[in-house]
Design a protein around this motif. Structure first.
Motif, PDB file in Angstrom:
ATOM      1  N   ASP A   1      12.669 -15.326  23.560  1.00  0.00           N
ATOM      2  CA  ASP A   1      13.395 -16.310  22.763  1.00  0.00           C
ATOM      3  C   ASP A   1      14.069 -15.659  21.550  1.00  0.00           C
ATOM      4  O   ASP A   1      14.064 -16.213  20.455  1.00  0.00           O
ATOM      5  N   GLY A   2      14.602 -14.457  21.766  1.00  0.00           N
ATOM      6  CA  GLY A   2      15.332 -13.790  20.700  1.00  0.00           C
ATOM      7  C   GLY A   2      14.490 -12.948  19.767  1.00  0.00           C
ATOM      8  O   GLY A   2      15.029 -12.303  18.856  1.00  0.00           O
ATOM      9  N   HIS A   3      13.188 -12.936  19.969  1.00  0.00           N
ATOM     10  CA  HIS A   3      12.296 -12.159  19.118  1.00  0.00           C
ATOM     11  C   HIS A   3      11.708 -10.997  19.915  1.00  0.00           C
ATOM     12  O   HIS A   3      11.741 -11.002  21.142  1.00  0.00           O
ATOM     13  N   THR A   4      11.177 -10.022  19.206  1.00  0.00           N
ATOM     14  CA  THR A   4      10.572  -8.864  19.855  1.00  0.00           C
ATOM     15  C   THR A   4       9.181  -8.606  19.294  1.00  0.00           C
ATOM     16  O   THR A   4       8.863  -9.006  18.168  1.00  0.00           O
TER      17      THR A   4
ATOM     18  N   ARG B   1       9.167   3.585  17.107  1.00  0.00           N
ATOM     19  CA  ARG B   1       9.647   4.614  18.039  1.00  0.00           C
ATOM     20  C   ARG B   1      10.406   4.008  19.221  1.00  0.00           C
ATOM     21  O   ARG B   1      11.360   4.602  19.716  1.00  0.00           O
ATOM     22  N   PHE B   2       9.976   2.832  19.690  1.00  0.00           N
ATOM     23  CA  PHE B   2      10.585   2.188  20.848  1.00  0.00           C
ATOM     24  C   PHE B   2      11.359   0.957  20.391  1.00  0.00           C
ATOM     25  O   PHE B   2      10.954   0.272  19.444  1.00  0.00           O
ATOM     26  N   ILE B   3      12.446   0.664  21.097  1.00  0.00           N
ATOM     27  CA  ILE B   3      13.230  -0.535  20.827  1.00  0.00           C
ATOM     28  C   ILE B   3      13.545  -1.221  22.152  1.00  0.00           C
ATOM     29  O   ILE B   3      14.120  -0.595  23.058  1.00  0.00           O
ATOM     30  N   ILE B   4      13.187  -2.500  22.248  1.00  0.00           N
ATOM     31  CA  ILE B   4      13.526  -3.298  23.418  1.00  0.00           C
ATOM     32  C   ILE B   4      14.755  -4.146  23.106  1.00  0.00           C
ATOM     33  O   ILE B   4      14.891  -4.666  21.991  1.00  0.00           O
ATOM     34  N   SER B   5      15.648  -4.249  24.073  1.00  0.00           N
ATOM     35  CA  SER B   5      16.827  -5.091  23.898  1.00  0.00           C
ATOM     36  C   SER B   5      17.220  -5.652  25.256  1.00  0.00           C
ATOM     37  O   SER B   5      16.807  -5.127  26.297  1.00  0.00           O
ATOM     38  N   ARG B   6      17.984  -6.719  25.237  1.00  0.00           N
ATOM     39  CA  ARG B   6      18.446  -7.297  26.499  1.00  0.00           C
ATOM     40  C   ARG B   6      19.909  -7.682  26.380  1.00  0.00           C
ATOM     41  O   ARG B   6      20.369  -8.084  25.305  1.00  0.00           O
ATOM     42  N   ASP B   7      20.607  -7.547  27.483  1.00  0.00           N
ATOM     43  CA  ASP B   7      22.011  -7.929  27.585  1.00  0.00           C
ATOM     44  C   ASP B   7      22.065  -9.018  28.649  1.00  0.00           C
ATOM     45  O   ASP B   7      22.011  -8.730  29.845  1.00  0.00           O
TER      46      ASP B   7
END
Length: 123
Positions: free
Chosen positions: A52-55, A64-70
C-alpha cells in the motif's frame, strides 16, 4: 499462465551490488509484495516488503537494500548494495492480497511465489 519470474541474481564480491527484478505475468501484483530469501539449512525469511505504498525491511538489510515496484511494468525490484557473505541465499519474490501490521509480508500470507534466483556473495 500465472507466474512470477525473478532475474538478476549471480555471484558478486563483498561490498558489491546487485539488482533483482520480478515480473508478474497473466496477473497483477497484489497490494503486498515482497522479497524473501532462504539460505541452506535456514527458514525462508522476508527481507523487504512493499504494501500500500509503504516499505519495510529486516534489520540486517536496512540502509543497504531498497525495494521498489513499477505498477506499469507489473514488476518489483530489489536493489542490494554493500552485499555481505551472509546475504548469500536463494531470493524469491511473492505477492498476496492481505495487509499486515508494520507493512510486513509474512511468508504465510503470500499467494504466489516465483521460483527464485541465487545470490552468492563471495571473494
Amino acid at each position: 499462465q500465472v507466474q512470477l519470474v525473478e532475474s538478476g541474481g549471480g555471484l558478486v564480491q563483498p561490498g558489491g551490488s546487485l539488482r533483482l527484478s520480478c515480473t508478474a505475468s497473466a496477473f497483477t501484483l497484489d497490494v503486498t509484495t515482497g522479497w524473501f530469501r532462504q539460505a541452506p539449512g535456514k527458514e525462508r525469511e522476508a527481507v523487504a516488503c512493499t504494501s500500500d505504498g509503504h516499505t519495510s525491511y529486516i534489520e540486517s538489510v536496512k540502509d543497504r537494500f531498497i525495494i521498489s515496484r513499477d505498477n506499469a511494468k507489473n514488476t518489483v525490484y530489489l536493489q542490494m548494495n554493500s552485499l555481505k557473505p551472509e546475504d548469500t541465499a536463494v531470493y524469491y519474490c511473492a505477492t498476496g492480497r492481505g495487509t499486515y501490521s508494520n507493512y510486513a509480508c509474512p511468508v504465510y500470507g503470500m499467494d504466489y511465489w516465483g521460483k527464485g534466483t541465487q545470490v552468492t556473495v563471495s571473494s
